[in-house]
Write a protein that holds these residues in place. Structure first.
Motif: not given
Ligand code: SF4
Ligand code: 13P
Length: 377
Positions: A152-154, A238-242
């Protein structure tokens, strides 16, 4: 139909998909919470049923407090689809607002308070870049029927691309079902953009030995032979938070309190998911804490605002941030400043639409197909 020519292109992370960035007018920049809260409430009262405010779980307190619904990205899209309101004001990031625009009626308008709220991970798989890689990947396995699946994150154009190649969209809660759907129709999957969600899903299906990774930014990271061998090809996003969470964080929590339990988002690295007690979307994380017994301790591996909300919403549970002070907020989500919310709502009261998210019609039609297929799985 969206058609894209395969082409050699320069890779360039475009964080801001929309170019209609509007500056927040000066008069709104320094509003305090005490000043803006009655103004937001008054605008919402005037707009009544004409507006619905949606707030993703990662939005800051001053946004979710004004939201009609708070939830994960999938739930919020469903809420948007069910809403009759003329205006959907989306407290979230661009890809979520796009999904809302795709599934709402044509006479509904989706507004993102700040156009700068763009998820960096979504920007790691641009449709043109994927189209170029698609030519290389399909050439590497010419006999195979490869089904592209995008998280979905696209952006909408990538969702449209996936539909045009027989693929679909998935969320963190139905990725395994989407993989099974794809394997019923093809031989291999290209999963974009999040390699961690892809790897975690491959493990769920017992297919961890069938993975290859495709790194579009590194000539060494594109191995045609590995693609030919593998069943699941993971785009190297990748997600930089996770990505910040590590198995050491989980160990440290357990050492400190052997009774502590850990819940993490599946965008975390494999080692973190393996070390956790519960893994799931932001709504699974919320449900886990909501159903915890008073006095239980839970460490949360996700964006820090959700951890803070859960601490406020469930004071009877001891809710900790999995990596303590090193836990991050999402820079994209943070762009939705409450002063922007005040501005877009007061502009609607004045009859002006600001920061409208409108997916191009040809993309919209195909992206809707990819989302409908997701609902089938
Ligand atoms: Fe994107 Fe990560 Fe923020 Fe979710 S947490 S919206 S994946 S940057
Ligand atoms: P959810 O779909 O679980 O709400 O997650 C969205 C997201 O951006 C996670 O980083």
């Amino acid at each position: 139909m969206v058609t894209m020519e395969s082409a050699e292109i320069e890779t360039d992370l475009s964080l801001f998909k929309y170019d209609n960035l509007e500056q927040l007018p000066t008069a709104y920049r320094t509003l305090s919470e005490a000043e803006r809260t009655p103004r937001i409430e008054s605008a919402l009262e005037t707009l009544g049923d004409d507006v619905i405010v949606l707030g993703h779980n990662y939005q800051r307190r001053e946004i979710v407090e004004h939201a009609d619904f708070i939830g994960d990205s999938y739930e919020l899209s469903k809420r948007a689809a069910e809403a009759d309101a003329e205006y959907v004001v989306f407290g979230g990031v661009t890809f979520m607002a796009e999904s809302a625009d795709i599934i709402t009626d044509d006479d509904q308008t989706v507004i993102l308070p700040s156009m700068e709220a763009s998820c960096p991970m979504a920007g790691m798989a641009e449709a043109l870049q994927v189209d170029a890689a698609w030519a290389e990947i399909t050439n590497a396995a010419p006999e195979a029927n490869i089904i592209p699946i995008t998280y979905m994150n696209s952006y909408a154009d990538l969702k449209a691309f996936c539909a045009s190649q027989g693929g679909l969209v998935c969320t963190s809660s139905n990725a395994a079902n989407a993989f099974e759907w794809a394997f019923e129709r093809g031989d291999k999957i290209l999963f974009l953009p999040d390699k961690h969600l892809g790897e975690n899903t491959a493990y769920d299906l017992g297919m961890e030995d069938r993975i290859a990774t495709w790194d579009p930014w590194d000539p060494e990271g594109k191995d045609p032979e590995a693609v030919a061998e593998a069943d699941i090809i993971l785009w190297d996003g990748y997600c930089q938070v996770h990505e910040r969470f590590t198995a050491d964080h989980v160990r440290a929590i357990r050492e400190d309190d052997p009774d502590a339990q850990v819940v993490v988002h599946p965008e975390c690295r494999r080692e973190v998911v393996e070390a956790a007690d519960v893994v799931g979307s932001t709504s699974t994380i919320c449900e886990t804490i909501a159903s915890a017994d008073p006095g239980e301790t839970w460490a949360i591996g996700t964006e820090i605002h959700l951890t803070e909300h859960l601490q406020r919403w469930h004071p009877e549970v001891d809710v900790l941030a999995l990596c303590g002070d090193a836990c991050m907020d999402c820079n994209a989500m943070r762009q939705i400043d409450p002063n922007y919310l005040t501005w877009v709502l007061e502009e609607l009261v004045a009859g002006r639409e600001r920061n409208v998210i409108e997916v191009a019609p040809e993309e919209k039609e195909l992206a809707a197909v990819a989302l409908e297929r997701m609902l089938e799985v």
